[in-house]
Design an enzyme around this catalytic site. Sequence first.
Site, PDB file in Angstrom:
ATOM      1  N   ALA A  18       1.324  -1.345   0.027  1.00 44.32           N
ATOM      2  CA  ALA A  18       0.650   0.360   0.305  1.00 44.32           C
ATOM      3  C   ALA A  18       0.762   1.565   0.061  1.00 44.32           C
ATOM      4  O   ALA A  18       0.182   2.470  -0.509  1.00 44.32           O
ATOM      5  CB  ALA A  18      -0.613   0.353   1.152  1.00 44.32           C
ATOM      6  N   CYS A  19       2.475   0.800   0.469  1.00 40.30           N
ATOM      7  CA  CYS A  19       2.433   1.886   0.519  1.00 40.30           C
ATOM      8  C   CYS A  19       4.363   2.282   1.318  1.00 40.30           C
ATOM      9  O   CYS A  19       3.739   1.077   2.178  1.00 40.30           O
ATOM     10  CB  CYS A  19       2.274   2.846   2.316  1.00 40.30           C
ATOM     11  SG  CYS A  19       2.950   5.085   2.644  1.00 40.30           S
ATOM     12  N   PRO A  20       5.284   2.168   1.438  1.00 40.37           N
ATOM     13  CA  PRO A  20       5.610   3.525   0.422  1.00 40.37           C
ATOM     14  C   PRO A  20       5.256   3.126  -1.426  1.00 40.37           C
ATOM     15  O   PRO A  20       4.998   3.799  -2.200  1.00 40.37           O
ATOM     16  CB  PRO A  20       6.704   3.299   0.388  1.00 40.37           C
ATOM     17  CG  PRO A  20       7.605   2.774   0.184  1.00 40.37           C
ATOM     18  CD  PRO A  20       6.577   1.838   1.275  1.00 40.37           C
ATOM     19  N   GLY A  21       5.098   1.864  -1.658  1.00 39.70           N
ATOM     20  CA  GLY A  21       4.563   1.666  -3.011  1.00 39.70           C
ATOM     21  C   GLY A  21       5.985   0.483  -4.226  1.00 39.70           C
ATOM     22  O   GLY A  21       6.451   0.894  -3.772  1.00 39.70           O
TER      23      GLY A  21
ATOM     24  N   GLY B 295       4.906  -4.718   3.293  1.00 34.61           N
ATOM     25  CA  GLY B 295       4.801  -4.019   2.277  1.00 34.61           C
ATOM     26  C   GLY B 295       3.995  -2.430   2.487  1.00 34.61           C
ATOM     27  O   GLY B 295       3.607  -1.471   1.985  1.00 34.61           O
TER      28      GLY B 295
END
Lengths: 80, 381
Positions: A18-21, B295
């Site tokens: 989701a983040c940082p990608g 992630g």
Amino acid sequence: MTQLDIEPAKTVDARGAACPGPLMDLIGAIRDVDPGDVVVLLSDSDRSLTDVPEWVEEAGNELRAVEEGDDHHEIYVEKV
Amino acid sequence: MTEEIVIIGGGTGGSVLANDLAERLEAEIDAGDVSVTLINDGPDHVYKPVWLYIPFGLREPEDGRRPLRELVDNRIEIRQGRVTEIDTEAKQLTTSERVSPTHYDHLVVATGSTLAPEEVPGLAEGGHDYYSEAGALALRDELLEFTEGHLVLSVIGSPHMCPAAPLEFVFMTDDWFRKRGLREDIEITYTYPINRVHGNPHIAEWAQPLMDERDINTETFFNGEEVDPESQTLTAMEGSEIDYDLLVSIPPHRGVEMIAEAGLGDRGWVEVDKHTLEAEHADDVYALGDAAATGVPKAGSVAHYQAATVGQRLASEVRGQVATAAYDGKTICFIETGMDAASFVEFDYQNPPSPVSPSEKIHWSKLAYNESYWLTARGLI
């Protein structure tokens, strides 16, 4: 799975990131490998299909292959 | 036989998990059937979000430190030492201080992030950071005396702790210099590795117009590769170059070395199942927080929510039940947008973030949470 004849030195699994990608994860991996090595990015974000090639060109690396899939995409980048 | 649960690391993830287990497994621990040990390489728990405020003279490093023993339930054994080796086959640990136990039945790796500025030539000498106590103090000395010139905030490390903090820093410096009547003499530039100002597209779309409004220059596709402290120049792997008077960077991050040596994952990040948080390359090993490669952001809220998942799963395993708890990617972050306004985001694996309009109320909520954080570490909220 890919049928390509490319042996990646490193796999970055950014599926679900989701983040940082995914692209950020890929850049981190490219920093770590030697010139000539290929990194494969696994991403389920369609944005990677445009983000990654754009950065690869900007940074002067080489886009070896893009395998689009229903579940996720596989993008092969060679560090120049 | 007592079943040994060992947690390595007394940061947010390790402390919240220890207190969670003390409550869930109270009966088993009191009966001597289960023992939970927390091993940390120092006596204190450190709350890193305090560091953002140190360069502005608003907080001191000790505001972010408390003795672990005051925060963690007395049912938990606390050992001070550094784990130097994990043998996941024999389920054995080697520690610098020869702490016990050396054997585990269940292991949780919560070893967090470390900074590796040495990976970028010249960065340690030429750059400052606010991602460490020493870095934040050194930056404070520079920032308080900075009255004119070019301030560059460069996000170099990826992934790094708290993805919101680079945005927060430039929004805060902009506002802080304006309020002090110095902004016209200070140019602020923000660089980011990809083609937008934040890894998450929704946050980037929200932040870019704010930066434009405030005259914060942005350089994207900028991956700092070398710093020349003499000429005060930062060069990117994409070939571009920036001159700076004060360089503040988010340096490259790593986990601890023993993780790679134990075969658990690269660069100190443990490869885990993103939902169960079980290590991919060893049995009976979990990882959480920054140490787990999921992630999602390396942020305290993530470690907090992941601790609840791991606590529930470990309790099930100890009782011989099927573990069903799963982490859904939940993350929450406050984002300072100045010295007295902030935004807030909440997201998970399925739902993207949508930053709310900045307000003074949210800013005070962030500061209030920073004070009440110690209740989180104690497992109370």
